[in-house]
Design an enzyme around this catalytic site. Sequence first.
Site, PDB file in Angstrom:
ATOM      1  N   LEU A 223       0.814  -1.227   0.000  1.00  0.00           N
ATOM      2  CA  LEU A 223       0.000   0.000   0.000  1.00  0.00           C
ATOM      3  C   LEU A 223       0.846   1.276   0.000  1.00  0.00           C
ATOM      4  CD1 LEU A 223      -2.961   0.937   0.227  1.00  0.00           C
ATOM      5  CD2 LEU A 223      -2.627   0.991   2.697  1.00  0.00           C
ATOM      6  N   ASP A 224       0.476   2.223  -0.830  1.00  0.00           N
ATOM      7  CA  ASP A 224       1.158   3.538  -0.918  1.00  0.00           C
ATOM      8  C   ASP A 224       2.631   3.424  -1.291  1.00  0.00           C
ATOM      9  OD1 ASP A 224      -1.214   4.618  -0.119  1.00  0.00           O
ATOM     10  OD2 ASP A 224      -0.616   4.946   1.953  1.00  0.00           O
TER      11      ASP A 224
END
Lengths: 281, 281, 281, 281
Positions: A223-224
């Site tokens: 994520l990210d």
Amino acid sequence: MQRFILTLRCGDRAGIVLAAAQGIVEAEGNIVESDQFSDPPTGLFCMRICFDSPRSLDEVRRFLDSHLAQFTPLISIRLESQRRRALLMVSKIDHCLVDLLYRWNIDELSVEIPLVVSNHVDCAPIVERYDIPFVHLPVTAASKAAAETSLKELVERYRIDFIVLARYMQVLSPAFCEAMPGNIINIHHSFLPGFKGARPYRQAYERGVKVIGATAHYATGDLDEGPIIEQGVIQVTHAQSASDLVAIGRDIERTVLARAVRLQAEDRVVVAGDRTIVFSS
Amino acid sequence: MQRFILTLRCGDRAGIVLAAAQGIVEAEGNIVESDQFSDPPTGLFCMRICFDSPRSLDEVRRFLDSHLAQFTPLISIRLESQRRRALLMVSKIDHCLVDLLYRWNIDELSVEIPLVVSNHVDCAPIVERYDIPFVHLPVTAASKAAAETSLKELVERYRIDFIVLARYMQVLSPAFCEAMPGNIINIHHSFLPGFKGARPYRQAYERGVKVIGATAHYATGDLDEGPIIEQGVIQVTHAQSASDLVAIGRDIERTVLARAVRLQAEDRVVVAGDRTIVFSS
Amino acid sequence: MQRFILTLRCGDRAGIVLAAAQGIVEAEGNIVESDQFSDPPTGLFCMRICFDSPRSLDEVRRFLDSHLAQFTPLISIRLESQRRRALLMVSKIDHCLVDLLYRWNIDELSVEIPLVVSNHVDCAPIVERYDIPFVHLPVTAASKAAAETSLKELVERYRIDFIVLARYMQVLSPAFCEAMPGNIINIHHSFLPGFKGARPYRQAYERGVKVIGATAHYATGDLDEGPIIEQGVIQVTHAQSASDLVAIGRDIERTVLARAVRLQAEDRVVVAGDRTIVFSS
Amino acid sequence: MQRFILTLRCGDRAGIVLAAAQGIVEAEGNIVESDQFSDPPTGLFCMRICFDSPRSLDEVRRFLDSHLAQFTPLISIRLESQRRRALLMVSKIDHCLVDLLYRWNIDELSVEIPLVVSNHVDCAPIVERYDIPFVHLPVTAASKAAAETSLKELVERYRIDFIVLARYMQVLSPAFCEAMPGNIINIHHSFLPGFKGARPYRQAYERGVKVIGATAHYATGDLDEGPIIEQGVIQVTHAQSASDLVAIGRDIERTVLARAVRLQAEDRVVVAGDRTIVFSS
């Protein structure tokens, strides 16, 4: 005459440009735009050529393959008029969706949008106004796996080329992301790697930064953390509250995401390791 | 292996890229950077290719000529290590000169600076610190023609490739400019075409603009009207006086001029009519 | 008439502006610039007023104190002409030092620079050109404490108001930093909080960001974590190597640091918790 | 407690801030935001104060008048909750209208939009979606005067505070503009004073500028010459065609116009001669 877009990736060696040029000349083509880059850390050579030719897609592909096969490249050749098909996903916050649909409608994005999917119903009226199918796919902890299965079916049924997470607040599973590498674009409402995770504008306010931003990146299992496609920034001051930053951020988010979608739609982004090579127009 | 820079301009036709690629392959070259552009209003095709080859400059030139001659191009081939030679000209205001010499000294500009010429003596100490010859060439209404003749001799004696007007406050004659087309760079302390002529920051203040800028452009016979190479801008407010704008402007001027010099030094700028094509790195 | 700068911080209550205005009127003053801010997270009220008055500094101070004492503020009143005294510190990389000295010399910074200190001798010639004393204060693991003691003595002897770490590569001890809170400015060559620690441009390159930046912040005991004063950014592409980013970064670093020094010199920065309130001109 | 916005203009003299502060204290007010500026070329002093008070608007006005009357200022006091009323005008190009309505609907603009007027019917569906009355007011050479009379009646009937020309392609008469000075905002699709008149992006393309922009300014009798409120810019390259510039320009236009509308809605813009003083938040 029709316009073709060729993109190619392979290990860097001498002679690739010559081979591509030979294929294009054999196809009676005229190059209108050409970009290439040799990426030092990965040793990857990548190229994007836009050319006009009177031959059919099959013929063009055959000519190019015959010259380029020796480099065993990853190659993509398509007619520019056969646009990429993008599936938009959204939750409740609608500024990115509204902006993308507006730009699509005035033909700024060179993309097809055959479908919008949401885990909420709030955005349905916005989508229906454009006569685009809207699919409500609610996600709970229990239904998450089933929802992804449905999403996969939609991707296939609608022959989707890439997904745009236009402020979609659910995390897609690593397995799902890895099945479409370089084809899921997320907009993170922060200037990565600055403020990962939740409430980035609140984090930015508390840190007292003088510039905020937004980042369009590919979704990966992490994520990210996927490769960054495009970033935008704007100066802020102490006088702006965390909610002011949210409002200011909306302008950057929608602009950055729209640029990323257009780049993707025009085959201008190549993933090289954790980075992207972007052939801007 | 040595690195070569090829630039080429000619009327747009199919096959130019192929011909260049054939010449480079014949020279056992490997392309490391390639840019091209077909300019719609002028019908001009231009290309810049950077490649490594084990052959001599003469051999490389011969290989390329043999393939490219059919297009009757304007062509330039040189070793990257044989740097362009820039003559700097300055009057009394020294921030652009100081900045260019600093960047040159830390090897940021890829250029030789064999000479600085000024119509005043104020900047002599700055120049001498770097062991660069400084020539004082005063200009009055009466001596203007003689001064240009001297300047021409200096250009020849020092084998100057291009001139940089780093806040040089005398106007060069149209004849002089036209003798070195695309090789005299001026920095205008305004965001052209906004405020031509004298005291542009005072003009900007009085008009109440909210953004000011600076423009690096080629000097032509027509003052402040040559093709634009690079522009920079910065936000300002009502609270900044005309003299504040001058101070703020210094930062943009030196940055914009340095970028233009680097682009010129790396053969990245092509003039096409009244416009420039800039192959940014 | 002389120009005074008043700055004030206290808990936010009604009547502060009135009290300040009464003091200024009593001093026959005329306000030329006024800024104030109530900071929600800290409950801090702060104000900066610039005014002209025919009275002496002592009288002005007395008038203001008599009206403002009820708010028990932290207050500073000085003549604008009595400039703040800044000590510059540098190691070997000199672009920030060179830039600050140039700006100081053309009177862009409203500051005195009575001394430059370095742990190396490389920059001595640059400093001596401006007739500013240069003190070589080498730092090793063994001598670090003694060096800080010497530095403290220099700060006192030269009546230094604030220190500017213009690419000074040694870490000052927490105790030293905490003795001069809000008076040690550091330039970090990254867009904080993005890339803390060593080689930030290398980190930025590897992460593939599309925007890089620099941050001027106050040094605290916690490295790279003090309140941010000013940040600057610039767009970059995949084609720029880590060393290109270093070169591009130099422009942002020197500009951002110069802005921070000018803000500090004009009493425009107030620390509020981990953030700063900046009264820009 | 209610929030009040006070704005004031008068000739610059000592004691104005004190008088305002006395009036506010008498009204048991607490200042939350305060800005002031003395404009050197015009000798104008202007101030904007935002404060909270438990008193009624009439009482607050009386207190302030009693202290400030000696300066014979132009004064405006209102409750922040009584929002300014903006009339939007548009022709066929709808990106500014769509953007303003979106921002208004999510409460980003602090304004009422009681009416949209157009010389075409194309935008009616967009407006009706928000339940805002849409008035079609066609304009021909023959009907121009009558149309302006109708417009004036609409301004009165709907108690309009200011007009926003959101890509309205008809020129309002000097008489009409002069009747609402500082209350008609136009967006010019160029970076004024660069490219006045028709087809500014085409002009920008032909001149080969490397930065384009948009300008929000007050409409005066003199077309494209009124005081500038806000300007925005973006870098472009040779590769962008005139129609690409139009597309890129849309983003700047809508952003710049929205900022100007918000500034106007919050009483942050003061006209001083040909310039504006803008108290940014």
